[in-house]
Design an enzyme around this catalytic site. Structure first.
Site, PDB file in Angstrom:
ATOM      1  N   THR A  29       0.941  -1.163  -0.059  1.00 16.27           N
ATOM      2  CA  THR A  29       0.025   0.009   0.090  1.00 16.27           C
ATOM      3  C   THR A  29       0.902   1.421   0.069  1.00 16.27           C
ATOM      4  OG1 THR A  29      -1.873  -1.195   0.950  1.00 16.27           O
ATOM      5  CG2 THR A  29      -1.742   1.217   1.434  1.00 16.27           C
ATOM      6  N   TYR A  43      -7.822  -0.332  -3.570  1.00 19.26           N
ATOM      7  CA  TYR A  43      -6.966   0.463  -4.600  1.00 19.26           C
ATOM      8  C   TYR A  43      -5.765  -0.339  -5.043  1.00 19.26           C
ATOM      9  CZ  TYR A  43      -4.878  -0.103  -0.169  1.00 19.26           C
ATOM     10  OH  TYR A  43      -4.314  -0.663   1.210  1.00 19.26           O
ATOM     11  N   THR A 109       1.581  -4.266   4.117  1.00 24.01           N
ATOM     12  CA  THR A 109       1.482  -4.509   5.747  1.00 24.01           C
ATOM     13  C   THR A 109       0.962  -5.822   5.769  1.00 24.01           C
ATOM     14  OG1 THR A 109      -0.597  -3.748   5.945  1.00 24.01           O
ATOM     15  CG2 THR A 109       1.304  -2.012   6.236  1.00 24.01           C
ATOM     16  N   ASP A 110       0.287  -6.487   4.892  1.00 23.97           N
ATOM     17  CA  ASP A 110      -0.505  -7.707   5.508  1.00 23.97           C
ATOM     18  C   ASP A 110       0.709  -8.775   5.879  1.00 23.97           C
ATOM     19  OD1 ASP A 110      -2.876  -6.432   4.671  1.00 23.97           O
ATOM     20  OD2 ASP A 110      -3.076  -7.587   3.040  1.00 23.97           O
ATOM     21  N   LYS A 182       0.377  -7.629  12.656  1.00 23.47           N
ATOM     22  CA  LYS A 182      -0.447  -6.537  12.546  1.00 23.47           C
ATOM     23  C   LYS A 182      -1.890  -6.916  13.111  1.00 23.47           C
ATOM     24  CE  LYS A 182      -2.716  -4.662   8.040  1.00 23.47           C
ATOM     25  NZ  LYS A 182      -2.866  -4.927   6.678  1.00 23.47           N
ATOM     26  N   GLU A 304       0.374 -36.312  27.203  1.00 29.74           N
ATOM     27  CA  GLU A 304       0.042 -37.077  25.769  1.00 29.74           C
ATOM     28  C   GLU A 304       0.576 -36.307  24.648  1.00 29.74           C
ATOM     29  OE1 GLU A 304      -4.182 -38.169  26.555  1.00 29.74           O
ATOM     30  OE2 GLU A 304      -4.204 -37.483  24.380  1.00 29.74           O
TER      31      GLU A 304
HETATM   32  C1  SIN Z   1      -1.029  -2.927   2.774  1.00 27.69           C
HETATM   33  O1  SIN Z   1       0.059  -2.974   2.501  1.00 27.69           O
HETATM   34  O2  SIN Z   1      -1.311  -2.205   3.663  1.00 27.69           O
HETATM   35  C2  SIN Z   1      -1.943  -4.030   2.326  1.00 27.69           C
HETATM   36  C3  SIN Z   1      -1.583  -4.523   1.280  1.00 27.69           C
HETATM   37  C4  SIN Z   1      -0.295  -5.201   1.357  1.00 27.69           C
HETATM   38  O3  SIN Z   1      -0.089  -5.871   2.118  1.00 27.69           O
HETATM   39  O4  SIN Z   1       0.501  -5.442   0.345  1.00 27.69           O
END
Ligand code: SIN
Length: 345
Positions: A29, A43, A109-110, A182, A304
């Site tokens: 992003t 987007y 961020t993912d 995250k 166990e």
């Molecule tokens: C992001 O960057 O916030 C979401 C999409 C991605 O992880 O590429």
């Protein structure tokens, strides 16, 4: 054209005085564009190149001599081992150069936390490696990418960040690769190290540290991915009410060398899934118990499960336990040794 993409470049210090920082771009992003400045979802991630991102934050050139390199340009939900190995190789080559003081990696961020932890285990240097992303696309009103990128370069150039392991810099906070995750699908304050805590903050663009991780990282680890073209397959099985063995059997059938079981509570295993894990373990698949809870440790609990030779994932979330198990399996199949690695990293 968005406001933060229109600034001009005016260096304040001569290049000789400034540290050299390499920026490796992978997309996300932070490099995303939308049709309007109010569009925050749907987007296109990974649309802008690194040069465009750098031109848009001229203040960066006052703190470092930066050079950008496009490693990939993808949404990080589609991150691959290929890109990881390329990143690791590039980081190790660049950091071996005495002129390079640190690296910034721009990333979606993912899965940023996974790439950060992978690099935390395979980068062979004390020099700062900082991952940065953004929750709002570059075209958004109040985009968070520019300040995050500026902070990340500042951190990578800071002697304070040397020896701290791979770091994650977003939203004026510094987190360590091992513990960060995250936590929100849309909030700019998404990256947290729940319970174990962040390492520091930025104030006025300056990084301040208050803590550091006690777990082994970077040049002190035993992992070496140079020369590797793939990592052993490790699958994650996420438990739920009415869980059973079918996905476990499928993982074994697909050639998994390891399974991380994201159990309930302290890595608890559903009684109808357990026979699948026992059979997988007997077939040579390494089983690590982790938890879907998100906080707390997974240690030996049921006698166990210990007798069944299931390993304990400690505080690593399932996606990070998977990475450590992949790397462990590049070194050994010995269960005591792999448990030692989970206790160490
Ligand atoms: C992001 O960057 O916030 C979401 C999409 C991605 O992880 O590429």
């Amino acid at each position: 054209m968005v406001a933060w993409l229109t600034c001009s470049f005016s260096p304040a210090a001569s290049a000789e005085e400034l540290p050299a920082i390499e920026i490796l771009a992978t997309g996300g992003t932070i490099a995303g564009t939308a049709a309007s400045d109010t569009q925050m979802t749907g987007y296109k991630a990974g649309a802008l190149g690194i040069d465009t991102l750098l031109q848009a934050v001229p203040a960066i050139h006052d703190i470092a001599v930066v050079h950008g390199e496009q490693i990939a340009n993808t949404g990080s939900e589609s991150m691959t081992t290929d890109i990881w190995l390329k990143l690791a190789t590039r980081c190790n080559a660049l950091l071996a150069n005495p002129n390079i003081k640190g690296i910034v990696i721009t990333h979606g961020t993912d899965t940023l936390e996974e790439t950060a932890y992978f690099l935390n285990l395979v980068v062979k240097s004390d020099k700062p490696v900082v991952l940065v992303g953004a929750m709002r696309p570059a075209t958004a009103i109040s985009a968070d990418g520019p300040v995050n990128l500026l902070n990340a370069v500042k951190l990578a150039a800071s002697p304070k960040a040397v020896g701290k392991g791979v770091l994650v810099a977003l939203n004026d906070e510094i987190n360590g690769a091992r513990d960060v995750t995250k936590t929100s699908t849309e909030n700019v304050a998404t990256f947290k190290s729940p319970e174990l805590g962040l390492l520091g903050y930025f104030a006025n663009g300056e990084p301040y540290f208050y803590k550091e991780t006690t777990r082994c990282h970077t040049k002190h680890t035993e992992f070496d991915v140079s020369g590797l073209t793939e990592l052993p397959r490790v699958d994650i099985i996420y438990t739920h009410v009415n869980d059973d063995r079918h996905l476990i059997d499928a993982a074994v059938h697909q050639g998994a060398k390891g399974i991380v079981y994201a159990g309930s509570g302290m890595g608890s295993i559903h009684k109808d899934a357990e026979p699948g894990l026992i059979d997988a373990q007997k077939a040579g698949v390494v089983i690590v118990r982790s938890s879907r809870v998100g906080n707390g440790m997974v240690v030996a609990s049921s006698a166990e499960w210990t007798a069944e030779h299931f390993l304990n994932g400690d505080t690593l979330n399932p996606q990070k336990a998977r990475i450590l198990l992949q790397l462990a399996l590049t070194k050994t199949q010995d269960l005591d040794e792999i448990q030692r690695m989970f206790d160490t990293y």
